[in-house]
Motif scaffolding. Structure first.
Motif, PDB file in Angstrom:
ATOM      1  N   ARG A 116       6.337 -25.647 -52.632  1.00 43.51           N
ATOM      2  CA  ARG A 116       5.356 -26.513 -53.290  1.00 43.51           C
ATOM      3  C   ARG A 116       4.032 -26.515 -52.537  1.00 43.51           C
ATOM      4  NH1 ARG A 116       8.821 -31.798 -55.566  1.00 43.51           N
ATOM      5  NH2 ARG A 116      10.051 -30.595 -57.062  1.00 43.51           N
ATOM      6  N   ASN A 117       4.077 -26.470 -51.230  1.00 42.10           N
ATOM      7  CA  ASN A 117       2.815 -26.413 -50.482  1.00 42.10           C
ATOM      8  C   ASN A 117       2.142 -25.060 -50.638  1.00 42.10           C
ATOM      9  OD1 ASN A 117       1.157 -28.083 -48.475  1.00 42.10           O
ATOM     10  ND2 ASN A 117       1.284 -26.087 -47.462  1.00 42.10           N
ATOM     11  N   TRP A 123       7.163 -31.617 -61.774  1.00 43.87           N
ATOM     12  CA  TRP A 123       8.093 -31.995 -60.701  1.00 43.87           C
ATOM     13  C   TRP A 123       8.486 -33.464 -60.777  1.00 43.87           C
ATOM     14  CZ3 TRP A 123       4.295 -29.360 -56.826  1.00 43.87           C
ATOM     15  CH2 TRP A 123       4.509 -27.972 -56.839  1.00 43.87           C
ATOM     16  N   ARG A 142      -2.093 -27.422 -60.108  1.00 46.34           N
ATOM     17  CA  ARG A 142      -1.687 -28.654 -59.430  1.00 46.34           C
ATOM     18  C   ARG A 142      -1.515 -29.815 -60.426  1.00 46.34           C
ATOM     19  NH1 ARG A 142       0.846 -30.534 -54.857  1.00 46.34           N
ATOM     20  NH2 ARG A 142       0.045 -32.582 -54.257  1.00 46.34           N
ATOM     21  N   SER A 151      12.095 -27.503 -65.088  1.00 44.38           N
ATOM     22  CA  SER A 151      11.582 -28.456 -64.109  1.00 44.38           C
ATOM     23  C   SER A 151      12.066 -29.874 -64.389  1.00 44.38           C
ATOM     24  CB  SER A 151      10.056 -28.406 -64.089  1.00 44.38           C
ATOM     25  OG  SER A 151       9.598 -27.123 -63.684  1.00 44.38           O
ATOM     26  N   ARG A 188      12.044 -26.036 -50.747  1.00 45.43           N
ATOM     27  CA  ARG A 188      11.280 -26.615 -51.846  1.00 45.43           C
ATOM     28  C   ARG A 188       9.938 -27.144 -51.344  1.00 45.43           C
ATOM     29  NH1 ARG A 188      14.384 -30.878 -53.342  1.00 45.43           N
ATOM     30  NH2 ARG A 188      15.595 -29.603 -54.822  1.00 45.43           N
ATOM     31  N   THR A 189       9.943 -27.810 -50.208  1.00 44.63           N
ATOM     32  CA  THR A 189       8.707 -28.329 -49.630  1.00 44.63           C
ATOM     33  C   THR A 189       7.752 -27.196 -49.297  1.00 44.63           C
ATOM     34  OG1 THR A 189       9.842 -30.272 -48.718  1.00 44.63           O
ATOM     35  CG2 THR A 189       7.736 -29.658 -47.714  1.00 44.63           C
ATOM     36  N   ARG A 227       2.259 -23.201 -53.278  1.00 43.38           N
ATOM     37  CA  ARG A 227       1.611 -23.247 -54.592  1.00 43.38           C
ATOM     38  C   ARG A 227       0.289 -24.000 -54.495  1.00 43.38           C
ATOM     39  NH1 ARG A 227       4.517 -21.783 -59.211  1.00 43.38           N
ATOM     40  NH2 ARG A 227       3.003 -22.928 -60.484  1.00 43.38           N
ATOM     41  N   ARG A 228       0.283 -25.081 -53.734  1.00 46.33           N
ATOM     42  CA  ARG A 228      -0.924 -25.900 -53.648  1.00 46.33           C
ATOM     43  C   ARG A 228      -2.082 -25.133 -53.037  1.00 46.33           C
ATOM     44  NH1 ARG A 228      -1.329 -32.070 -51.146  1.00 46.33           N
ATOM     45  NH2 ARG A 228      -3.388 -32.525 -52.058  1.00 46.33           N
ATOM     46  N   ASP A 249       1.770 -29.023 -62.135  1.00 46.97           N
ATOM     47  CA  ASP A 249       2.911 -28.932 -61.227  1.00 46.97           C
ATOM     48  C   ASP A 249       3.425 -30.306 -60.828  1.00 46.97           C
ATOM     49  OD1 ASP A 249       3.038 -26.171 -61.198  1.00 46.97           O
ATOM     50  OD2 ASP A 249       2.029 -25.930 -59.266  1.00 46.97           O
ATOM     51  N   VAL A 250       2.514 -31.185 -60.432  1.00 43.21           N
ATOM     52  CA  VAL A 250       2.929 -32.511 -59.985  1.00 43.21           C
ATOM     53  C   VAL A 250       3.600 -33.275 -61.121  1.00 43.21           C
ATOM     54  CG1 VAL A 250       2.057 -34.741 -59.158  1.00 43.21           C
ATOM     55  CG2 VAL A 250       1.250 -32.633 -58.115  1.00 43.21           C
ATOM     56  N   GLU A 288      10.627 -20.487 -56.579  1.00 40.63           N
ATOM     57  CA  GLU A 288      10.982 -21.867 -56.922  1.00 40.63           C
ATOM     58  C   GLU A 288      12.231 -21.916 -57.789  1.00 40.63           C
ATOM     59  OE1 GLU A 288       9.236 -25.716 -59.410  1.00 40.63           O
ATOM     60  OE2 GLU A 288       7.849 -24.125 -58.790  1.00 40.63           O
TER      61      GLU A 288
END
Length: 592
Positions: free
Chosen positions: A509-510, A529, A522, A264, A505-506, A512-513, A525-526, A464
């Protein structure tokens, strides 16, 4: 008898008489349960001397002979000691000072308005001496205990084998190595590179000024351990008598997660302190993404796991085909009691967790579109209709059926009455991990295990990593993401063909959220990233819902918290100040 107190040696690294990690209270409680007659005097002796900071009790052979008895072919005491090692596993439910860790992210805030631990994490109000989620002592306690087990279990002549012929000595040692690898990963994702102890149980005579291992060395140690132990573990599907034990799938899932983190941006070319071997790699390498994808693919291709047809069932059914590894919780009402909406008198509800409007908005519509996408059907005046089914399994909103009546989170409603009582700050309550109480009058006891690995995450990890490795997503990436969306109940669940790498990617990531909300992803992850200085420096919102005289409802955004993230220092937790002060070779993380 006097030597048996060594079982609960106060210091995790024996010989670090300058104050390393203290054994957990939970361990003492379990020791009392299992060894009441044999060890109670030792526990009392330990408690009366625990204030003497410079004293360390060594491991002595007589005690180990009791635990790892060469005459005990059933391994009774050794098995209990192994189970004690599980006490250091991370939990999930209201773990951080009574809150979910996700309440330190943009997904939720604590309903408790005092200076909570997650409030300090969310606003950056901590130092190296006051980090609110300091897990250094806990995980090193687990590492020490697993090292004791690994070094001594072969003294026990265990009878019995798995169906594939693996003797139990090897199985139990592999289980202990899995726990140790997991504890190292939990340290790694918080602190970066940490001291690697190998199999050694340090004594008073040893040099305990151990330097940190590099980030790369820690990654490779965990990965090599997973590879070495996986074939000695039980295989899936696992039987009901061993649901708490790690399996081959758990070892591979851990390896895949470690490699995903290593690939990452925070670590892979985005090192916050260029050239610092403890906080990442010195340069980017795309092959790290490929390596992570391959590890996840290994588990996918085995076809031993599957997504549970019911999203909610994966958290409640201990035999769900989606579960990989969990820390056992209670068969109780604890999650409901802690987080349920407050206006019900039939059951205890403390409303501790307030999901944010930002999380609510992340859930799309049942037709698979985001709420801002053309044709989604989203209605500002009926914002909770026709949403992604995972929304209803994760969030309790105004009008949600609960305990025989609709939840009332409008201003002055039964579940948001105002006043000093703890209640939702956002007009939402957490619903995830709870039973189906839409019509029942009160709660009943259900399983509340802490799910640490499940198959949905493996699919998202694979998607991912492979998407980041390729120039554009291929069919494998689409298939993994669409499997998650299909299980969720989206119709259609398919994604738009021809998405770019950035667009996929967008999406990932959503996904996963919303899929992994409140599962302690979360927050990390944030960070991995490397977008926390943007995402965690925002004002968070809830809704003010007013019930008008006509019975209609009006909705207004309401700010509830200003997050603060100090980059680059907050990308890593501070090494505890006490460790840096007492170990001349311990290097602190940047900014602390």
């Amino acid at each position: 008898m006097k030597n048996s107190r060594d079982l609960i040696s106060r210091r995790v690294i024996a010989g670090n008489c300058r104050g390393t990690l203290v054994i957990s209270k939970k361990l003492i409680i379990l020791m009392k349960k299992y060894y009441k007659v044999l060890f109670l005097p030792c526990i009392i002796s330990w408690c009366t001397s625990c204030q003497r900071d410079l004293e360390t009790v060594p491991i002595e052979q007589q005690t180990l002979d009791v635990i790892f008895d060469p005459r005990d072919s059933a391994g009774t005491n050794a098995n209990r000691f192994l189970y004690d090692s599980y006490l250091h596993l991370p939990g999930i439910h209201n773990r951080v000072g009574g809150d979910y860790l996700d309440a330190a992210t943009d997904d939720a805030v604590s309903s408790n308005t005092s200076n909570t631990s997650v409030f300090q994490l969310a606003t950056g109000a901590y130092t190296s001496s006051s980090y609110p989620d300091n897990q250094w002592p806990n995980f090193y306690a687990g590492i020490r205990q697993t090292n004791i087990f690994i070094s001594n279990i072969d003294r026990v002549p265990l009878k019995g084998k798995l169906s594939n012929g693996t003797p139990f000595n090897r199985v139990w040692k592999a289980e202990s190595k899995f726990l140790r690898a997991l504890y190292y990963f939990e340290l790694l994702k918080r602190y970066g590179g940490v001291p690697l102890l190998g199999d050694k149980v340090l004594s008073l005579a040893d040099d305990v000024n151990i330097p940190r291992g590099s980030f790369s060395d820690c990654v490779e140690f965990i990965v090599s351990e997973c590879d070495a132990m996986k074939d000695s573990l039980r295989t899936n599907p696992i039987d009901a008598n061993n649901i708490e034990r790690p399996t081959r799938a758990a070892a591979i899932a851990l390896k895949a997660r470690v490699l995903l983190y290593a690939a990452s941006p925070l670590y892979n070319g985005g090192n916050i302190d260029a050239g610092n071997q403890y906080t990442g790699y010195s340069s980017y390498n795309a092959e790290r993404w490929q390596r992570a994808a391959n590890a996840a693919r290994e588990l996918i291709d085995q076809n031993v796991l599957s997504l549970d047809p019911s999203f909610g069932n994966a958290f409640l059914n201990q035999m769900s085909p989606e579960r990989i590894f969990a820390r056992q919780g209670g068969n109780d009402q604890s999650v409901e009691n802690s987080n349920g909406p407050i206006g019900y008198t039939s059951s205890i509800n403390n409303g501790r967790t307030s999901p944010t409007q930002e999380l609510v908005n992340a859930f799309g519509m049942a037709n698979g579109k985001s709420i801002t996408e053309a044709g989604s059907g989203y209605d500002l005046n009926s914002p909770y209709e026709n949403r992604d089914p995972r929304f209803y399994a994760t969030i309790l909103y105004n009008g949600a059926p609960w305990l025989g009546r609709p939840a009332q989170t409008y201003e002055g409603g039964a579940d948001k009455p105002g006043g000093i009582r703890q209640q939702t700050r956002t007009s939402y309550y957490s619903r995830k991990f709870m039973g189906n109480y839409t019509s029942s009058a009160q709660y009943s006891n259900i399983s509340h295990d802490h799910i640490l690995f499940r198959y949905a995450e493996v699919l998202l990890n694979f998607a991912e990593a492979r998407n980041e490795y390729l120039n554009a997503p291929d069919a494998d990436v689409y298939n993994a993401v669409e499997a998650i969306r299909k299980r969720a109940g989206l119709d259609p669940f398919t994604l738009t063909p021809g998405l770019s790498k950035d667009q996929m990617r967008t999406v990932i990531r959503n996904e996963r959220r919303v899929e992994l909300a409140f599962e302690e992803h979360r927050y990390w992850d944030v960070r991995r990233w490397k977008i926390a200085e943007t995402e965690f420096n925002k004002e968070l919102h809830g809704k003010l819902i007013y019930k008008l005289g006509s019975g209609t409802l009006s909705y207004q955004d309401n700010p509830v918290l200003q997050m603060k993230f100090k980059a680059p220092q907050m990308y890593f937790a501070p090494i505890p100040y006490s460790e840096v002060a007492k170990n001349q070779n311990m290097v602190q993380n940047p900014g602390w």
